[in-house]
Write an enzyme that holds these catalytic residues in place. Structure first.
Site, PDB file in Angstrom:
ATOM      1  N   LYS A  35       0.843  -1.200   0.000  1.00 24.89           N
ATOM      2  CA  LYS A  35       0.000   0.000   0.000  1.00 24.89           C
ATOM      3  C   LYS A  35       0.878   1.250   0.000  1.00 24.89           C
ATOM      4  O   LYS A  35       1.417   1.652   1.018  1.00 24.89           O
ATOM      5  CB  LYS A  35      -0.926   0.049   1.231  1.00 24.89           C
ATOM      6  CG  LYS A  35      -2.108   0.979   0.976  1.00 24.89           C
ATOM      7  CD  LYS A  35      -2.700   1.612   2.192  1.00 24.89           C
ATOM      8  CE  LYS A  35      -1.930   2.758   2.739  1.00 24.89           C
ATOM      9  NZ  LYS A  35      -1.809   3.934   1.835  1.00 24.89           N
ATOM     10  N   GLY A  40       7.776   4.977   6.707  1.00 23.92           N
ATOM     11  CA  GLY A  40       6.980   6.186   6.864  1.00 23.92           C
ATOM     12  C   GLY A  40       7.366   6.954   8.107  1.00 23.92           C
ATOM     13  O   GLY A  40       8.491   6.837   8.611  1.00 23.92           O
ATOM     14  N   SER A  41       6.421   7.720   8.627  1.00 21.19           N
ATOM     15  CA  SER A  41       6.715   8.629   9.736  1.00 21.19           C
ATOM     16  C   SER A  41       6.715   7.890  11.079  1.00 21.19           C
ATOM     17  O   SER A  41       6.044   6.870  11.232  1.00 21.19           O
ATOM     18  CB  SER A  41       5.663   9.739   9.766  1.00 21.19           C
ATOM     19  OG  SER A  41       4.402   9.181  10.074  1.00 21.19           O
ATOM     20  N   GLU A  83       5.221   8.784  13.730  1.00 24.64           N
ATOM     21  CA  GLU A  83       3.876   8.818  14.315  1.00 24.64           C
ATOM     22  C   GLU A  83       3.056   7.623  13.818  1.00 24.64           C
ATOM     23  O   GLU A  83       2.452   6.895  14.609  1.00 24.64           O
ATOM     24  CB  GLU A  83       3.148  10.128  13.939  1.00 24.64           C
ATOM     25  CG  GLU A  83       3.791  11.399  14.474  1.00 24.64           C
ATOM     26  CD  GLU A  83       5.093  11.789  13.761  1.00 24.64           C
ATOM     27  OE1 GLU A  83       5.245  11.444  12.569  1.00 24.64           O
ATOM     28  OE2 GLU A  83       5.972  12.413  14.404  1.00 24.64           O
ATOM     29  N   GLY A  87       4.316   5.007  12.414  1.00 22.36           N
ATOM     30  CA  GLY A  87       5.079   3.811  12.787  1.00 22.36           C
ATOM     31  C   GLY A  87       4.635   3.265  14.144  1.00 22.36           C
ATOM     32  O   GLY A  87       4.530   2.050  14.331  1.00 22.36           O
ATOM     33  N   GLU A 121      10.856   1.402   9.088  1.00 22.01           N
ATOM     34  CA  GLU A 121      11.853   2.320   8.505  1.00 22.01           C
ATOM     35  C   GLU A 121      11.252   3.711   8.639  1.00 22.01           C
ATOM     36  O   GLU A 121      10.376   4.095   7.860  1.00 22.01           O
ATOM     37  CB  GLU A 121      12.101   1.968   7.024  1.00 22.01           C
ATOM     38  CG  GLU A 121      12.743   0.615   6.774  1.00 22.01           C
ATOM     39  CD  GLU A 121      14.256   0.620   7.022  1.00 22.01           C
ATOM     40  OE1 GLU A 121      14.786   1.654   7.473  1.00 22.01           O
ATOM     41  OE2 GLU A 121      14.883  -0.425   6.773  1.00 22.01           O
ATOM     42  N   CYS A 148      14.284  10.816   4.219  1.00 24.98           N
ATOM     43  CA  CYS A 148      14.417  10.345   5.601  1.00 24.98           C
ATOM     44  C   CYS A 148      15.824  10.583   6.131  1.00 24.98           C
ATOM     45  O   CYS A 148      16.017  10.845   7.313  1.00 24.98           O
ATOM     46  CB  CYS A 148      14.050   8.871   5.687  1.00 24.98           C
ATOM     47  SG  CYS A 148      14.962   7.828   4.539  1.00 24.98           S
ATOM     48  N   GLU A 166      11.559  16.206  13.045  1.00 19.13           N
ATOM     49  CA  GLU A 166      11.793  16.090  11.606  1.00 19.13           C
ATOM     50  C   GLU A 166      10.930  17.143  10.900  1.00 19.13           C
ATOM     51  O   GLU A 166       9.715  17.167  11.090  1.00 19.13           O
ATOM     52  CB  GLU A 166      11.390  14.678  11.142  1.00 19.13           C
ATOM     53  CG  GLU A 166      11.780  14.392   9.713  1.00 19.13           C
ATOM     54  CD  GLU A 166      11.373  12.986   9.266  1.00 19.13           C
ATOM     55  OE1 GLU A 166      10.279  12.524   9.621  1.00 19.13           O
ATOM     56  OE2 GLU A 166      12.163  12.353   8.534  1.00 19.13           O
TER      57      GLU A 166
HETATM   58  P1  NAD Z   1       3.122   8.398   6.780  1.00 15.72           P
HETATM   59  O1  NAD Z   1       3.538   7.742   8.028  1.00 15.72           O
HETATM   60  O2  NAD Z   1       2.102   9.472   6.860  1.00 15.72           O
HETATM   61  O3  NAD Z   1       2.562   7.340   5.730  1.00 15.72           O
HETATM   62  C1  NAD Z   1       3.307   6.198   5.341  1.00 15.72           C
HETATM   63  C2  NAD Z   1       2.337   5.124   4.864  1.00 15.72           C
HETATM   64  O4  NAD Z   1       1.527   4.692   5.950  1.00 15.72           O
HETATM   65  C3  NAD Z   1       1.372   5.601   3.780  1.00 15.72           C
HETATM   66  O5  NAD Z   1       1.179   4.561   2.862  1.00 15.72           O
HETATM   67  C4  NAD Z   1       0.111   5.875   4.553  1.00 15.72           C
HETATM   68  O6  NAD Z   1      -1.062   5.821   3.779  1.00 15.72           O
HETATM   69  C5  NAD Z   1       0.151   4.752   5.584  1.00 15.72           C
HETATM   70  N1  NAD Z   1      -0.638   4.973   6.784  1.00 15.72           N
HETATM   71  C6  NAD Z   1      -0.958   6.158   7.375  1.00 15.72           C
HETATM   72  N2  NAD Z   1      -1.718   5.933   8.466  1.00 15.72           N
HETATM   73  C7  NAD Z   1      -1.885   4.600   8.590  1.00 15.72           C
HETATM   74  C8  NAD Z   1      -2.572   3.742   9.500  1.00 15.72           C
HETATM   75  N3  NAD Z   1      -3.244   4.237  10.530  1.00 15.72           N
HETATM   76  N4  NAD Z   1      -2.513   2.405   9.302  1.00 15.72           N
HETATM   77  C9  NAD Z   1      -1.816   1.895   8.255  1.00 15.72           C
HETATM   78  N5  NAD Z   1      -1.160   2.643   7.353  1.00 15.72           N
HETATM   79  C10 NAD Z   1      -1.180   3.980   7.505  1.00 15.72           C
HETATM   80  O7  NAD Z   1       4.464   8.943   6.110  1.00 15.72           O
HETATM   81  P2  NAD Z   1       4.594   9.944   4.894  1.00 15.72           P
HETATM   82  O8  NAD Z   1       4.186  11.313   5.342  1.00 15.72           O
HETATM   83  O9  NAD Z   1       3.944   9.349   3.698  1.00 15.72           O
HETATM   84  O10 NAD Z   1       6.174   9.901   4.626  1.00 15.72           O
HETATM   85  C11 NAD Z   1       7.104  10.717   5.252  1.00 15.72           C
HETATM   86  C12 NAD Z   1       7.817   9.979   6.362  1.00 15.72           C
HETATM   87  O11 NAD Z   1       8.419   8.781   5.863  1.00 15.72           O
HETATM   88  C13 NAD Z   1       8.972  10.775   6.957  1.00 15.72           C
HETATM   89  O12 NAD Z   1       8.946  10.656   8.358  1.00 15.72           O
HETATM   90  C14 NAD Z   1      10.210  10.086   6.395  1.00 15.72           C
HETATM   91  O13 NAD Z   1      11.372  10.266   7.160  1.00 15.72           O
HETATM   92  C15 NAD Z   1       9.767   8.674   6.348  1.00 15.72           C
HETATM   93  N6  NAD Z   1      10.582   7.869   5.422  1.00 15.72           N
HETATM   94  C16 NAD Z   1      11.421   6.928   5.954  1.00 15.72           C
HETATM   95  C17 NAD Z   1      12.254   6.192   5.118  1.00 15.72           C
HETATM   96  C18 NAD Z   1      13.218   5.175   5.673  1.00 15.72           C
HETATM   97  O14 NAD Z   1      13.688   4.357   4.911  1.00 15.72           O
HETATM   98  N7  NAD Z   1      13.547   5.219   6.947  1.00 15.72           N
HETATM   99  C19 NAD Z   1      12.202   6.382   3.733  1.00 15.72           C
HETATM  100  C20 NAD Z   1      11.336   7.330   3.231  1.00 15.72           C
HETATM  101  C21 NAD Z   1      10.518   8.081   4.092  1.00 15.72           C
END
Ligand code: NAD
Length: 492
Positions: free
Chosen positions: A180, A233-234, A236, A238, A255, A289, A386
């Protein structure tokens, strides 16, 4: 949308399940061009219905995928890598348009996707177990087994890169996948799945859900058919993912984000240090990230480094993602732009100074200028949270010990770098910085061959390399009694 139309005709955007586009039934998702703020397209959230269908498709495809020999799976992965190479231009253009990523960066990231499939193609038939020298008459050996159906969730800042990054090892280990991507950027992941199928991947081995996190994403993490969860992702989100995975006793890899320290000593090549510092934070408009968002500079050269970095920041060409000269594109979405503005605004109201940038560029598109913030303590929110934009805080330090203490005074631990002319210092600092990746006289160089992941709030588990492959397999121990007369536990 040309590539989408070329591939899917006039079909509406939807989830990609077992080789078909399945239209969603939920709320409308409106995609906006980040460079112009004009509407791009709209689709409906796939919600739990699409997830249930996709998990069933992935379960069904598992026996076909695992029915191939390991070498055959490797050949399919290699063919996917070649197919991605043939489609780099189209995939990268679509990625650039949807994400707002400069086309040069989009091409580089799409090329890395090809490398990921090629690299893990080689691993498909090299996953051996061990023979364990147990002190009994058993032959005891291990085999590495796939989990089955794995869930992957990816963010909007590098959709096709993160999709390839996780799909390739998952498939190499024999899993099938429900992916997803962010609801804001699903298109290139769907196209990647289609390209993979055209290259020989069985239908249903990779399914892509177009939908929101709290609806489709949440169903995916908690679905009983999912054996492992990999989240990019983020922090929060995570935490929510880890809690949901824990509640359902599913292992997960996280991650997450970072607040990486980029340490510049006065004994190195300052021109290279400054160039590296600019690339560390301003490439990708800081939506990375591993962005080097805390610049720690030794006092003697602090003024000079900030002056040079400021001149470099002001000279960067910001513009249309599709322009070949563009170095910095827009922020991907309005919400993120507002978050950047709010965080910088609060820092400036609290007494920090913007050496350059510091407020939104008045032009169409979600542009934010490269920004350097001075007059900040490492304990201030702008130095701890961040920002995920082209915003760096600069903090002076005196000694090596102080630099290391500042670098480690963060809840995160994703990456960091040290710029120095001293080999000894480079190794001393690299050894003491608590982060999953440390660069010496370099920044942001990554390759699928080397493990990547976070310490602390940056997550746990590893991606890339052999470590990344191992996350997608689990060990099974087989005990074979070789003594036909050996006593059974009750002596019979
Ligand atoms: P996000 O956490 O908002 O979303 C990431 C994913 O999670 C999306 O697909 C989103 O739809 C899904 N999601 C959101 N809420 C959810 C829930 N309640 N249940 C299940 N899935 C859910 O992150 P973002 O704003 O899309 O991306 C930015 C963040 O990603 C930054 O913090 C960045 O540092 C991080 N990031 C980390 C890496 C890494 O490899 N460490 C790489 C790229 C980005």
């Amino acid at each position: 949308m040309t590539l989408w139309n070329d591939t899917f005709g006039d079909q509406t955007v939807g989830s990609y399940i077992a080789g078909d586009i399945v239209e969603g039934t939920g709320a409308e998702v409106d995609l906006v061009d980040p460079a112009t703020e004009q509407p791009l397209l709209a689709y409906r959230d796939g919600e739990s219905g699409a997830v249930d269908q996709a998990v069933a498709a992935a379960e069904a495809a598992g026996s076909t995928w695992r029915g191939l020999t390991a070498s055959e799976r490797g050949r399919v992965l290699w063919a996917i890598g070649s197919a991605v190479r043939s489609n780099i231009d189209g995939l990268a253009r679509l990625e650039a348009q949807i994400v707002g990523k400069p086309i040069k960066d989009a091409v580089a990231e799409t090329t890395k996707v090809a490398e990921m499939f090629e690299y893990y193609a080689g691993w498909a038939d090299k996953q051996h177990g061990d023979v364990i020298p147990v002190p009994t008459s058993h032959l005891t050996y291990t085999v590495r087994e796939p989990y089955g159906v794995v869930a992957q969730m990816t963010p909007w800042n590098a959709p096709v890169f993160t999709a390839g990054w996780q799909l390739a090892p998952a498939l190499a280990a024999g899993n099938t996948v429900v992916l997803k991507p962010s609801e804001l950027t699903p298109l290139t992941s769907i196209l990647l799945a289609r390209i993979a199928e055209d290259a020989g991947l069985p239908k249903g081995a990779v399914n892509v859900i177009a939908g929101f996190g709290p609806t489709a994403g949440n169903r995916l993490v908690t679905h009983p058919g999912i054996a492992k969860v990999v989240f990019v992702g983020s922090p929060e989100t995570g935490r929510l993912i880890a809690a949901a995975a824990g509640q359902n006793l599913k292992p997960c890899v996280l991650e997450l984000g970072g607040k990486s320290a980029n340490i510049v000593f006065d004994d190195g090549d300052l021109a290279r240090s400054v160039g590296g510092a600019a690339g560390a934070i301003f490439s990708g408009a800081g939506q990375s990230c591993v962005a080097g968002s805390r610049l720690l500079v030794q006092e003697k050269v602090y003024g000079e480094v900030i002056e040079r970095l400021s001149a470099l920041a002001s000279s960067l060409r910001q513009g249309s993602p599709l322009g070949v000269e563009t170095q910095v594109g827009p922020i991907q979405n309005r919400t993120q732009l507002q978050q950047i503005s709010t965080k910088v605004g609060a820092a400036l109201s609290g007494g920090a100074q913007a050496v350059t940038g510091g407020s939104r560029v008045e032009r169409p598109g979600f542009f934010y200028p490269p920004t350097i913030i001075d007059g900040v303590a490492n304990s201030d929110p702008i130095a701890r949270e961040e920002v995920f934009g082209p915003v760096v805080v600069a903090i002076p330090f005196d000694s090596e010990e102080e630099a290391i203490a500042l670098a480690n005074d963060t809840s995160f631990g994703l990456a960091g770098a040290v710029w120095t002319g001293s080999v000894g210092r480079a190794h001393r600092v690299a050894a003491q910085v608590r982060a999953g990746t440390v660069w010496v006289n370099s920044y942001k160089t990554i390759n699928v061959m080397a493990p990547f992941g976070g310490f602390g709030d940056s997550g746990f588990g590893r991606s890339s390399g052999q470590d990344g492959l191992m996350e997608y397999t689990q060990a099974k121990a087989v005990w074979v009694e070789t003594d036909d007369k050996a006593a059974t536990p009750f002596g019979y």
